[in-house]
Design a protein around this motif. Structure first.
Motif, PDB file in Angstrom:
ATOM      1  N   ARG A  21      45.588  50.981  25.016  1.00  0.00           N
ATOM      2  CA  ARG A  21      45.124  51.990  23.917  1.00  0.00           C
ATOM      3  C   ARG A  21      45.930  52.166  22.749  1.00  0.00           C
ATOM      4  NH1 ARG A  21      44.274  55.613  27.556  1.00  0.00           N
ATOM      5  NH2 ARG A  21      45.899  56.770  27.228  1.00  0.00           N
ATOM      6  N   LYS A  22      47.086  52.348  23.248  1.00  0.00           N
ATOM      7  CA  LYS A  22      47.983  52.583  21.842  1.00  0.00           C
ATOM      8  C   LYS A  22      48.113  51.457  21.066  1.00  0.00           C
ATOM      9  CE  LYS A  22      51.142  55.987  24.122  1.00  0.00           C
ATOM     10  NZ  LYS A  22      52.438  56.335  24.549  1.00  0.00           N
ATOM     11  N   ARG A  23      48.049  50.059  21.553  1.00  0.00           N
ATOM     12  CA  ARG A  23      47.972  48.960  20.754  1.00  0.00           C
ATOM     13  C   ARG A  23      46.886  48.755  19.561  1.00  0.00           C
ATOM     14  NH1 ARG A  23      48.637  43.717  23.627  1.00  0.00           N
ATOM     15  NH2 ARG A  23      48.730  43.081  21.582  1.00  0.00           N
ATOM     16  N   LEU A  24      45.678  49.285  20.201  1.00  0.00           N
ATOM     17  CA  LEU A  24      44.471  49.330  19.348  1.00  0.00           C
ATOM     18  C   LEU A  24      44.641  50.301  18.579  1.00  0.00           C
ATOM     19  CD1 LEU A  24      42.085  48.847  22.383  1.00  0.00           C
ATOM     20  CD2 LEU A  24      42.620  47.025  20.674  1.00  0.00           C
ATOM     21  N   ILE A  25      44.882  51.619  18.751  1.00  0.00           N
ATOM     22  CA  ILE A  25      45.189  52.515  17.868  1.00  0.00           C
ATOM     23  C   ILE A  25      46.033  52.408  16.800  1.00  0.00           C
ATOM     24  CG2 ILE A  25      45.963  54.886  17.534  1.00  0.00           C
ATOM     25  CD1 ILE A  25      44.674  55.438  20.570  1.00  0.00           C
ATOM     26  N   ALA A  26      47.082  51.607  17.162  1.00  0.00           N
ATOM     27  CA  ALA A  26      48.264  51.230  16.297  1.00  0.00           C
ATOM     28  C   ALA A  26      47.818  50.324  15.299  1.00  0.00           C
ATOM     29  CB  ALA A  26      49.485  50.764  16.912  1.00  0.00           C
ATOM     30  N   THR A  27      46.635  49.641  15.299  1.00  0.00           N
ATOM     31  CA  THR A  27      46.094  48.681  14.231  1.00  0.00           C
ATOM     32  C   THR A  27      45.645  49.384  13.219  1.00  0.00           C
ATOM     33  OG1 THR A  27      43.842  48.772  15.209  1.00  0.00           O
ATOM     34  CG2 THR A  27      45.170  47.002  16.155  1.00  0.00           C
ATOM     35  N   ALA A  31      48.298  46.041   8.008  1.00  0.00           N
ATOM     36  CA  ALA A  31      47.799  45.458   6.916  1.00  0.00           C
ATOM     37  C   ALA A  31      46.436  44.987   7.053  1.00  0.00           C
ATOM     38  CB  ALA A  31      48.744  44.347   6.224  1.00  0.00           C
ATOM     39  N   ASN A  32      45.964  44.359   8.244  1.00  0.00           N
ATOM     40  CA  ASN A  32      44.725  43.780   8.412  1.00  0.00           C
ATOM     41  C   ASN A  32      44.401  44.313   9.806  1.00  0.00           C
ATOM     42  OD1 ASN A  32      44.475  41.850   6.167  1.00  0.00           O
ATOM     43  ND2 ASN A  32      46.508  40.770   7.073  1.00  0.00           N
ATOM     44  N   PHE A  37      43.076  43.951  15.519  1.00  0.00           N
ATOM     45  CA  PHE A  37      42.167  44.722  16.462  1.00  0.00           C
ATOM     46  C   PHE A  37      41.301  43.542  17.343  1.00  0.00           C
ATOM     47  CE2 PHE A  37      38.105  46.458  17.933  1.00  0.00           C
ATOM     48  CZ  PHE A  37      38.425  47.307  18.698  1.00  0.00           C
ATOM     49  N   CYS A  38      40.819  42.363  16.483  1.00  0.00           N
ATOM     50  CA  CYS A  38      39.992  41.555  17.344  1.00  0.00           C
ATOM     51  C   CYS A  38      41.079  40.662  17.820  1.00  0.00           C
ATOM     52  CB  CYS A  38      39.408  40.561  16.440  1.00  0.00           C
ATOM     53  SG  CYS A  38      38.024  41.696  15.618  1.00  0.00           S
ATOM     54  N   LEU A  46      38.424  39.632  26.086  1.00  0.00           N
ATOM     55  CA  LEU A  46      37.150  39.975  25.471  1.00  0.00           C
ATOM     56  C   LEU A  46      37.349  39.457  24.129  1.00  0.00           C
ATOM     57  CD1 LEU A  46      37.252  43.795  26.474  1.00  0.00           C
ATOM     58  CD2 LEU A  46      35.687  41.593  27.527  1.00  0.00           C
ATOM     59  N   PRO A  47      36.762  38.387  23.866  1.00  0.00           N
ATOM     60  CA  PRO A  47      36.704  37.470  22.386  1.00  0.00           C
ATOM     61  C   PRO A  47      35.919  38.427  21.637  1.00  0.00           C
ATOM     62  CG  PRO A  47      36.089  36.053  24.174  1.00  0.00           C
ATOM     63  CD  PRO A  47      36.198  37.444  24.712  1.00  0.00           C
ATOM     64  N   LEU A  48      36.417  38.479  20.317  1.00  0.00           N
ATOM     65  CA  LEU A  48      35.836  39.410  19.341  1.00  0.00           C
ATOM     66  C   LEU A  48      36.211  38.974  17.795  1.00  0.00           C
ATOM     67  CD1 LEU A  48      34.071  41.898  18.921  1.00  0.00           C
ATOM     68  CD2 LEU A  48      36.143  43.249  19.053  1.00  0.00           C
ATOM     69  N   TYR A  49      35.418  38.641  17.090  1.00  0.00           N
ATOM     70  CA  TYR A  49      35.836  37.993  15.701  1.00  0.00           C
ATOM     71  C   TYR A  49      35.465  39.104  14.608  1.00  0.00           C
ATOM     72  CZ  TYR A  49      35.780  34.114  18.704  1.00  0.00           C
ATOM     73  OH  TYR A  49      36.076  33.112  19.837  1.00  0.00           O
ATOM     74  N   ASN A  50      36.234  38.998  13.439  1.00  0.00           N
ATOM     75  CA  ASN A  50      36.048  39.962  12.363  1.00  0.00           C
ATOM     76  C   ASN A  50      34.864  40.010  12.045  1.00  0.00           C
ATOM     77  OD1 ASN A  50      38.878  39.241  12.801  1.00  0.00           O
ATOM     78  ND2 ASN A  50      39.243  39.335  10.523  1.00  0.00           N
ATOM     79  N   MET A  51      33.988  38.975  11.450  1.00  0.00           N
ATOM     80  CA  MET A  51      32.743  39.055  11.215  1.00  0.00           C
ATOM     81  C   MET A  51      31.515  39.481  11.902  1.00  0.00           C
ATOM     82  SD  MET A  51      33.073  38.705   7.911  1.00  0.00           S
ATOM     83  CE  MET A  51      31.311  39.192   7.512  1.00  0.00           C
ATOM     84  N   ASP A  52      32.000  39.192  13.215  1.00  0.00           N
ATOM     85  CA  ASP A  52      30.998  39.815  14.216  1.00  0.00           C
ATOM     86  C   ASP A  52      30.950  41.397  14.357  1.00  0.00           C
ATOM     87  OD1 ASP A  52      29.990  37.044  14.930  1.00  0.00           O
ATOM     88  OD2 ASP A  52      31.667  36.954  16.662  1.00  0.00           O
ATOM     89  N   LEU A  53      32.295  41.882  14.311  1.00  0.00           N
ATOM     90  CA  LEU A  53      32.357  43.295  14.343  1.00  0.00           C
ATOM     91  C   LEU A  53      31.821  43.859  13.213  1.00  0.00           C
ATOM     92  CD1 LEU A  53      33.634  45.569  15.869  1.00  0.00           C
ATOM     93  CD2 LEU A  53      35.990  45.165  14.916  1.00  0.00           C
ATOM     94  N   ILE A  54      32.226  43.103  11.952  1.00  0.00           N
ATOM     95  CA  ILE A  54      31.572  44.112  10.847  1.00  0.00           C
ATOM     96  C   ILE A  54      30.206  43.939  10.609  1.00  0.00           C
ATOM     97  CG2 ILE A  54      31.637  43.602   8.230  1.00  0.00           C
ATOM     98  CD1 ILE A  54      34.384  42.610   8.608  1.00  0.00           C
TER      99      ILE A  54
END
Length: 95
Positions: A21-27, A31-32, A37-38, A46-54
């Motif tokens: 949780r702390k690592r995710l919040i620290a994102t 700079a990116n 986060f992904c 849990l594979p997650l890609y930038n454009m999929d999230l956007i």
């Protein structure tokens, strides 16, 4: 697994794992932030890609707009409602 399921599973993991949780919040300070986060999500299995999230955030917001006020362009723009990353971070910050 679609993006919504991935985010729900990631949130469940973040509830149980304070370090994650702390690592995710620290994102937020990265700079990116979305890229980091992904990467953390993928590292957690849990594979997650930038454009999929956007795209997920934009598609969810578009569906919400279509469902209100007849979906006209006069529908109010809701702050951050099209940003799945920001919404996710806001949720886990409250834990």
């Amino acid at each position: 697994m679609d993006v919504g399921e991935t985010l729900e599973n990631l949130k469940s993991m973040a509830v149980r794992d304070e370090k994650l949780r702390k690592r995710l919040i620290a994102t937020k300070d990265s700079a990116n932030p979305v890229t980091e986060f992904c990467a953390i999500s993928t590292e957690a299995g849990l594979p997650l890609y930038n454009m999929d999230l956007i795209a997920y955030g934009e598609e969810s917001y578009a569906a919400m707009r279509r469902s209100t006020n007849g979906g006209g362009e006069n529908s109010p723009l809701l702050r951050w409602e099209d940003d799945a990353y920001e919404l996710f971070i806001a949720e886990i910050e409250k834990i």
